[in-house]
Design a protein around this motif. Sequence first.
Motif, PDB file in Angstrom:
ATOM      1  N   ARG A 130       2.463   1.732  -8.677  1.00 14.34           N
ATOM      2  CA  ARG A 130       2.783   1.720  -7.251  1.00 14.34           C
ATOM      3  C   ARG A 130       3.325   0.356  -6.821  1.00 14.34           C
ATOM      4  O   ARG A 130       4.346   0.270  -6.125  1.00 14.34           O
ATOM      5  N   LEU A 131       2.670  -0.695  -7.239  1.00  7.74           N
ATOM      6  CA  LEU A 131       3.118  -2.044  -6.884  1.00  7.74           C
ATOM      7  C   LEU A 131       4.454  -2.365  -7.542  1.00  7.74           C
ATOM      8  O   LEU A 131       5.313  -3.014  -6.936  1.00  7.74           O
ATOM      9  N   LYS A 132       4.624  -1.898  -8.776  1.00  6.08           N
ATOM     10  CA  LYS A 132       5.890  -2.154  -9.486  1.00  6.08           C
ATOM     11  C   LYS A 132       7.045  -1.413  -8.816  1.00  6.08           C
ATOM     12  O   LYS A 132       8.137  -1.966  -8.635  1.00  6.08           O
ATOM     13  N   LYS A 133       6.802  -0.169  -8.426  1.00 10.65           N
ATOM     14  CA  LYS A 133       7.829   0.625  -7.765  1.00 10.65           C
ATOM     15  C   LYS A 133       8.241  -0.008  -6.437  1.00 10.65           C
ATOM     16  O   LYS A 133       9.414   0.016  -6.058  1.00 10.65           O
ATOM     17  N   GLN A 134       7.263  -0.581  -5.739  1.00 11.39           N
ATOM     18  CA  GLN A 134       7.546  -1.233  -4.462  1.00 11.39           C
ATOM     19  C   GLN A 134       8.074  -2.654  -4.642  1.00 11.39           C
ATOM     20  O   GLN A 134       8.398  -3.320  -3.664  1.00 11.39           O
ATOM     21  N   GLU A 135       8.165  -3.086  -5.915  1.00 12.86           N
ATOM     22  CA  GLU A 135       8.588  -4.458  -6.238  1.00 12.86           C
ATOM     23  C   GLU A 135       7.697  -5.481  -5.529  1.00 12.86           C
ATOM     24  O   GLU A 135       8.153  -6.534  -5.089  1.00 12.86           O
ATOM     25  N   LEU A 136       6.417  -5.124  -5.451  1.00 14.68           N
ATOM     26  CA  LEU A 136       5.445  -6.035  -4.849  1.00 14.68           C
ATOM     27  C   LEU A 136       4.860  -6.874  -5.984  1.00 14.68           C
ATOM     28  O   LEU A 136       3.864  -6.521  -6.609  1.00 14.68           O
ATOM     29  N   ARG A 137       5.518  -7.968  -6.263  1.00 17.13           N
ATOM     30  CA  ARG A 137       5.170  -8.813  -7.409  1.00 17.13           C
ATOM     31  C   ARG A 137       3.897  -9.620  -7.147  1.00 17.13           C
ATOM     32  O   ARG A 137       3.577  -9.942  -5.989  1.00 17.13           O
ATOM     33  N   PRO A 138       3.181  -9.991  -8.216  1.00 20.60           N
ATOM     34  CA  PRO A 138       1.964 -10.797  -8.055  1.00 20.60           C
ATOM     35  C   PRO A 138       2.204 -12.108  -7.308  1.00 20.60           C
ATOM     36  O   PRO A 138       1.295 -12.621  -6.652  1.00 20.60           O
ATOM     37  N   GLN A 139       3.437 -12.639  -7.405  1.00 17.42           N
ATOM     38  CA  GLN A 139       3.754 -13.895  -6.724  1.00 17.42           C
ATOM     39  C   GLN A 139       3.547 -13.785  -5.214  1.00 17.42           C
ATOM     40  O   GLN A 139       3.267 -14.770  -4.549  1.00 17.42           O
ATOM     41  N   TYR A 140       3.671 -12.575  -4.666  1.00 21.39           N
ATOM     42  CA  TYR A 140       3.585 -12.395  -3.226  1.00 21.39           C
ATOM     43  C   TYR A 140       2.164 -12.557  -2.692  1.00 21.39           C
ATOM     44  O   TYR A 140       1.977 -12.816  -1.509  1.00 21.39           O
TER      45      TYR A 140
ATOM     46  N   ILE B   9      -3.635   0.977  -1.178  1.00 24.76           N
ATOM     47  CA  ILE B   9      -2.382   0.642  -1.858  1.00 24.76           C
ATOM     48  C   ILE B   9      -1.592   1.897  -2.203  1.00 24.76           C
ATOM     49  O   ILE B   9      -0.374   1.971  -1.979  1.00 24.76           O
ATOM     50  N   LEU B  10      -2.268   2.901  -2.728  1.00 18.57           N
ATOM     51  CA  LEU B  10      -1.580   4.133  -3.135  1.00 18.57           C
ATOM     52  C   LEU B  10      -0.997   4.886  -1.945  1.00 18.57           C
ATOM     53  O   LEU B  10      -0.013   5.629  -2.095  1.00 18.57           O
ATOM     54  N   ASN B  11      -1.584   4.686  -0.778  1.00 16.25           N
ATOM     55  CA  ASN B  11      -1.109   5.386   0.422  1.00 16.25           C
ATOM     56  C   ASN B  11      -0.251   4.508   1.324  1.00 16.25           C
ATOM     57  O   ASN B  11       0.260   4.981   2.350  1.00 16.25           O
ATOM     58  N   GLY B  12      -0.093   3.231   0.967  1.00 14.39           N
ATOM     59  CA  GLY B  12       0.622   2.304   1.824  1.00 14.39           C
ATOM     60  C   GLY B  12       2.055   2.061   1.383  1.00 14.39           C
ATOM     61  O   GLY B  12       2.401   2.236   0.210  1.00 14.39           O
ATOM     62  N   ASP B  13       2.884   1.647   2.333  1.00 18.11           N
ATOM     63  CA  ASP B  13       4.244   1.261   1.990  1.00 18.11           C
ATOM     64  C   ASP B  13       4.263  -0.227   1.633  1.00 18.11           C
ATOM     65  O   ASP B  13       3.225  -0.893   1.629  1.00 18.11           O
ATOM     66  N   PHE B  14       5.450  -0.742   1.334  1.00 26.61           N
ATOM     67  CA  PHE B  14       5.561  -2.134   0.899  1.00 26.61           C
ATOM     68  C   PHE B  14       4.984  -3.090   1.948  1.00 26.61           C
ATOM     69  O   PHE B  14       4.186  -3.974   1.626  1.00 26.61           O
ATOM     70  N   ALA B  15       5.368  -2.915   3.191  1.00 24.75           N
ATOM     71  CA  ALA B  15       4.946  -3.846   4.244  1.00 24.75           C
ATOM     72  C   ALA B  15       3.431  -3.845   4.439  1.00 24.75           C
ATOM     73  O   ALA B  15       2.810  -4.906   4.536  1.00 24.75           O
ATOM     74  N   SER B  16       2.847  -2.657   4.462  1.00 32.18           N
ATOM     75  CA  SER B  16       1.394  -2.590   4.678  1.00 32.18           C
ATOM     76  C   SER B  16       0.619  -3.135   3.481  1.00 32.18           C
ATOM     77  O   SER B  16      -0.437  -3.749   3.636  1.00 32.18           O
ATOM     78  N   ASN B  17       1.163  -2.935   2.274  1.00 29.26           N
ATOM     79  CA  ASN B  17       0.482  -3.438   1.078  1.00 29.26           C
ATOM     80  C   ASN B  17       0.581  -4.953   0.957  1.00 29.26           C
ATOM     81  O   ASN B  17      -0.371  -5.607   0.523  1.00 29.26           O
TER      82      ASN B  17
ATOM     83  N   MET C 106     -10.491  -7.145  -6.833  1.00 29.29           N
ATOM     84  CA  MET C 106     -10.096  -7.097  -5.428  1.00 29.29           C
ATOM     85  C   MET C 106      -9.035  -6.024  -5.195  1.00 29.29           C
ATOM     86  O   MET C 106      -9.096  -5.274  -4.218  1.00 29.29           O
ATOM     87  N   ILE C 107      -8.073  -5.952  -6.106  1.00 27.20           N
ATOM     88  CA  ILE C 107      -7.000  -4.959  -5.970  1.00 27.20           C
ATOM     89  C   ILE C 107      -7.553  -3.547  -6.140  1.00 27.20           C
ATOM     90  O   ILE C 107      -7.235  -2.636  -5.362  1.00 27.20           O
ATOM     91  N   LEU C 108      -8.401  -3.368  -7.143  1.00 28.24           N
ATOM     92  CA  LEU C 108      -8.933  -2.039  -7.416  1.00 28.24           C
ATOM     93  C   LEU C 108      -9.816  -1.529  -6.281  1.00 28.24           C
ATOM     94  O   LEU C 108      -9.881  -0.314  -6.040  1.00 28.24           O
ATOM     95  N   LEU C 109     -10.480  -2.434  -5.594  1.00 28.80           N
ATOM     96  CA  LEU C 109     -11.370  -2.017  -4.515  1.00 28.80           C
ATOM     97  C   LEU C 109     -10.621  -1.591  -3.252  1.00 28.80           C
ATOM     98  O   LEU C 109     -11.230  -1.061  -2.329  1.00 28.80           O
TER      99      LEU C 109
END
Length: 383
Positions: free
Chosen positions: A289-299, A350-358, A342-345
């Motif tokens: 999900r994070l990869k698809k949204q291009e939400l990189r760990p750097q963010y 995350i699975l239901n959110g869009d890029f901005a909300s995540n 923290m991410i798993l909790l």
Amino acid sequence: MSLHKARIKLFEGILEKDVIDIEQLQKLAFNGVPEEKGLRSLVWKILLHYIPTEKNSWDTTLCKKRQLYQQFIDEIIVSPGGPTDHPLNMSPDSSWSTYFKDNEVLLQIDKDVRRLCPDISFFQSATEFPCSEIVNSNGVKRLHKRVEQSVLKYSTLERRGLGVAKLSNEIRRTDISSGDYTPLNEGCEAHWEVVERMLFLYAKLNPGQGYVQGMNEIIGPIYHTFACDANMEFRKYAESDCFFCFTNLMSEIRDFFIRTLDETESGINYMMGKLSDCLKKQDKAVWDRLKKQELRPQYYSFRWLTLLLSQEFSLPDVERIWDSLFADARRFDFLIFICCAMILLVRDNILNGDFASNVKLLQNFPPMDVTLILNKALEISYT
């Protein structure tokens, strides 16, 4: 006997021995160190390799280190041997050049420490043990005064590369009138001023690295722990003890702050890569999900890892997390597990959110019982 009192007894039993069993201490401290009787303060000093495991060496070590720190104050702050050449001397070896560059560093430190842990009043309150050489000098040796006075005085000088006029504007925005500084009674010194002094000394003594924004967030919890020690003798020397513990910790995490080492095994990019790999192993759906949204760990995880989560939680929770980080023999592996937990909790969000909300979710991690996070991190470490 309550479980809490029993834990205190266990710590006391380990610390009373002539030679501290470091593995036994690490194992016990990993699950949290009680604040009572100055236990956390003492245990951190051992885990950060400031005092040795041999108790008969403690007094000698502490005396030597505290005298050395006083020497640093005397030589670098109280009597630094001020500028003697002309202010317009453009030589990089000019004492004025050094003086102005020091003030650039001081300005950044000053801005950072004034805002340290704004949710509590501790850093704005007066220390029990102000540095007499500083507070009895009519204020002229106070570092924040040095910045205010010298930068304003020489703001009209045209010094290429030093940005003095810019500094003058900056100091006006962060001076006493802005509300960032609360005056204390004469002869007093705020805890944030003590932190400022330690960071300036660190920058001067480590010119290859200097001061990097965020170091204030690393030193803050250590100093708070030491300055709140139940033992008055340890509280009296909280500044010097904190300085050396901070220096030792920075020797382990300094690569996080050096861009040229980003890709090394101790660099920040490598650590973010390890977090991504850990997440992929633990929960492929969230990783995808994070990869698809291009939400990189750097963010989001750059700050988590660099500052050891010191800005994500309240100070008491940070200190509890650091019990585990300092006690873990491979402590920065456990930092990866905490971040993954923290991410798993918040996986459902995350699975239901869009890029901005995540992005907002991960950059502003929601309040959560830190014990829940640590237990999840421990579970991950076993897989």
